[in-house]
Design an enzyme around this catalytic site. Structure first.
Site, PDB file in Angstrom:
ATOM      1  N   MET B   1       1.018  -8.560  -4.952  1.00 27.51           N
ATOM      2  CA  MET B   1       0.916  -7.712  -3.769  1.00 27.51           C
ATOM      3  C   MET B   1       1.688  -6.424  -4.025  1.00 27.51           C
ATOM      4  O   MET B   1       2.894  -6.427  -4.194  1.00 27.51           O
ATOM      5  CB  MET B   1       1.516  -8.464  -2.594  1.00 27.51           C
ATOM      6  CG  MET B   1       1.400  -7.702  -1.328  1.00 27.51           C
ATOM      7  SD  MET B   1       1.466  -8.749   0.104  1.00 27.51           S
ATOM      8  CE  MET B   1       2.452 -10.134  -0.389  1.00 27.51           C
ATOM      9  N   HIS B   2       0.968  -5.327  -4.102  1.00 30.20           N
ATOM     10  CA  HIS B   2       1.664  -4.080  -4.405  1.00 30.20           C
ATOM     11  C   HIS B   2       1.947  -3.278  -3.136  1.00 30.20           C
ATOM     12  O   HIS B   2       1.870  -3.802  -2.025  1.00 30.20           O
ATOM     13  CB  HIS B   2       0.891  -3.276  -5.453  1.00 30.20           C
ATOM     14  CG  HIS B   2      -0.567  -3.264  -5.201  1.00 30.20           C
ATOM     15  ND1 HIS B   2      -1.167  -2.308  -4.441  1.00 30.20           N
ATOM     16  CD2 HIS B   2      -1.528  -4.152  -5.546  1.00 30.20           C
ATOM     17  CE1 HIS B   2      -2.451  -2.584  -4.359  1.00 30.20           C
ATOM     18  NE2 HIS B   2      -2.701  -3.695  -5.005  1.00 30.20           N
ATOM     19  N   THR B   3       2.240  -2.007  -3.294  1.00 30.97           N
ATOM     20  CA  THR B   3       2.764  -1.215  -2.191  1.00 30.97           C
ATOM     21  C   THR B   3       1.884  -1.175  -0.943  1.00 30.97           C
ATOM     22  O   THR B   3       2.368  -1.342   0.162  1.00 30.97           O
ATOM     23  CB  THR B   3       3.010   0.231  -2.674  1.00 30.97           C
ATOM     24  OG1 THR B   3       3.346   0.161  -4.050  1.00 30.97           O
ATOM     25  CG2 THR B   3       4.104   0.878  -1.899  1.00 30.97           C
ATOM     26  N   ALA B   6       1.620  -4.442   1.051  1.00 31.30           N
ATOM     27  CA  ALA B   6       2.975  -4.752   1.530  1.00 31.30           C
ATOM     28  C   ALA B   6       3.324  -3.866   2.715  1.00 31.30           C
ATOM     29  O   ALA B   6       3.860  -4.329   3.720  1.00 31.30           O
ATOM     30  CB  ALA B   6       3.985  -4.568   0.404  1.00 31.30           C
TER      31      ALA B   6
END
Lengths: 347, 75
Positions: B1-3, B6
């Site tokens: 889960m990246h930026t 998130a």
């Protein structure tokens, strides 16, 4: 919320690989591997204690703590060297029939060929260090204690303020990061924001640090993620710090009783370590940063033996005693000015 | 889960009163903190446990679970 940390999940390693141990410590501990084959990556260290196997080498193996890291000091070496070749082979054969994780020879001693031979046969790595035995044992205990210590993740901001580790907690959006940022701007040092790793060292010391990915990053609402080290430089950060005071920020509520004298210090329990707790109500116009600095300074005063609340109590007690002793003395004794008479103060 | 996902999660979370934590293995972080959520570094297929606790936990969990099920609104 004295036990807000009670239900945190404790994270604890059950084992580390010998390979990892060697990698991490070879430089600091001046370790050299003297068995020829590479270390089996399934080989594990499961205990934080070490063992000096003098008795096991002599043949007494009841209660032999074979699963610990084995340390061969001068005594073990001397004992092995004075044995006949046959006796030495028998002793080592028996010794290496146990599942020991690894053997470390201290003092740069040269181990007998049979030791290397039987260790290699059982695929047990043997290391050598230049350190003296007692010095080495203290080093390795420090490392293993750290590796096997309990830790928890705490949602908060952790700042070193005048050398005192202040851990700010409180619900999301209350302004923990903003307080931390303000403190950094005033020259204090950030350890971690939002995700604080707190580990228990020895029996009563808590050490906080940040996670690797988020080290020295901070989220400021409305702005996003900022890098404290880049912006404020190396003086604004630390890697680790002892946790000394927990400051719980909360919205001011007229119904709650906040500490007014400071005579009773409150504590919270983090992994069984009693840590000073201050519940700090916040409302607009209140300068939390300055209060945080004063919390740190007051903690230092108390640490060095001066407690303002106790001092005040003592003065009161003396005064009351004085009044009860001479009943007919001036009843207004408590309204005495601190200075008896003023000199002129013209401007 | 990246930026991006998130930040979408913490944005949803900020609307609700209830507490929200996300855990992975033994590590539990506050789901309302972007740095916390990103620290999990959850890759595709990672198993996460979500906990909601408070007055609006039901609507809160519905919205978050929906968001997960929609694949974080990514194509």
């Amino acid at each position: 919320m004295a036990d807000r940390f009670k239900n945190l999940k404790q994270i604890k390693k059950n084992s580390i690989t010998v390979d990892f141990f060697f990698d991490e410590t070879k430089e600091r501990f001046k370790l050299k591997k003297i068995t020829p084959s590479p270390i089996d990556i399934d080989l594990l260290i499961k205990e934080k204690d070490t063992h000096r196997p003098g008795l096991a080498l002599a043949g007494y193996v009841d209660l032999f703590s074979y699963s610990r890291v084995q340390i061969f000091g001068n005594t073990e070496m001397k004992y092995l060297n004075q044995l006949s070749v046959k006796a030495r082979c028998d002793a080592l054969k028996k010794y290496f029939s146990f599942n020991v994780p690894c053997v470390i020879v201290t003092n740069n001693n040269k181990p007998p060929a049979e030791l290397i031979k039987y260790a290699a046969k059982s695929n047990i790595p043997v290391f050598k260090t230049a350190h003296q035995t007692t010095r080495f044992i203290s080093l390795i205990h420090d490392f293993l204690d750290d590796q096997f210590s309990s830790q928890v993740l705490i949602h908060g901001s952790f700042v070193d303020v005048y050398g005192v580790g202040l851990l700010f907690c409180g619900e999301s959006g209350i302004g923990k990061s903003e307080v931390a940022l303000d403190l950094i701007e005033r020259g204090h040092r950030l350890v971690a924001d939002d995700v604080v790793f707190v580990m228990k060292k020895a029996e009563n010391i808590l050490i906080g640090s940040s996670s690797k990915v988020s080290q020295h990053l901070m989220e400021i609402r409305g702005m996003g993620i900022i890098d404290i080290r880049r912006i404020f430089g190396v003086r604004s950060i630390r890697y680790q710090k002892r946790v000394e005071v927990v400051v719980e920020l909360e919205k001011w509520s007229g119904h709650k009783n906040y500490e007014r004298t400071g005579i009773n210090t409150k504590h919270t329990d983090i992994m069984g370590v009693e840590t000073e707790l201050i519940n700090l109500p916040i409302f607009p116009g209140k300068n939390i940063t300055v209060i945080a600095e004063v919390i740190a300074l007051n903690y230092l005063c108390k640490h060095y033996g001066y407690d303002a609340a106790k001092e005040f109590q003592q003065r009161l007690n003396q005064l009351i005693k004085k009044k009860t002793e001479n009943a007919d003395s001036d009843k207004n004794l408590n309204f005495e000015r601190s200075i008896e008479w003023f000199e002129h103060d013209f401007e | 889960m990246h930026t991006r996902p998130a930040s979408a999660i913490v944005k949803i979370a900020a609307k609700y009163k209830s507490g929200f934590t996300i855990s992975r293995d033994d590590y539990e972080v506050n789901g309302k903190s972007i740095i916390g959520v990103m620290t999990l570094a959850a890759e595709k297929g990672a198993v996460l446990t979500l906990k909601f606790d408070g007055p609006d936990e039901e609507e809160f969990s519905d919205e978050i679970v929906n968001f997960f099920n929609r694949g974080f609104d990514e194509i």
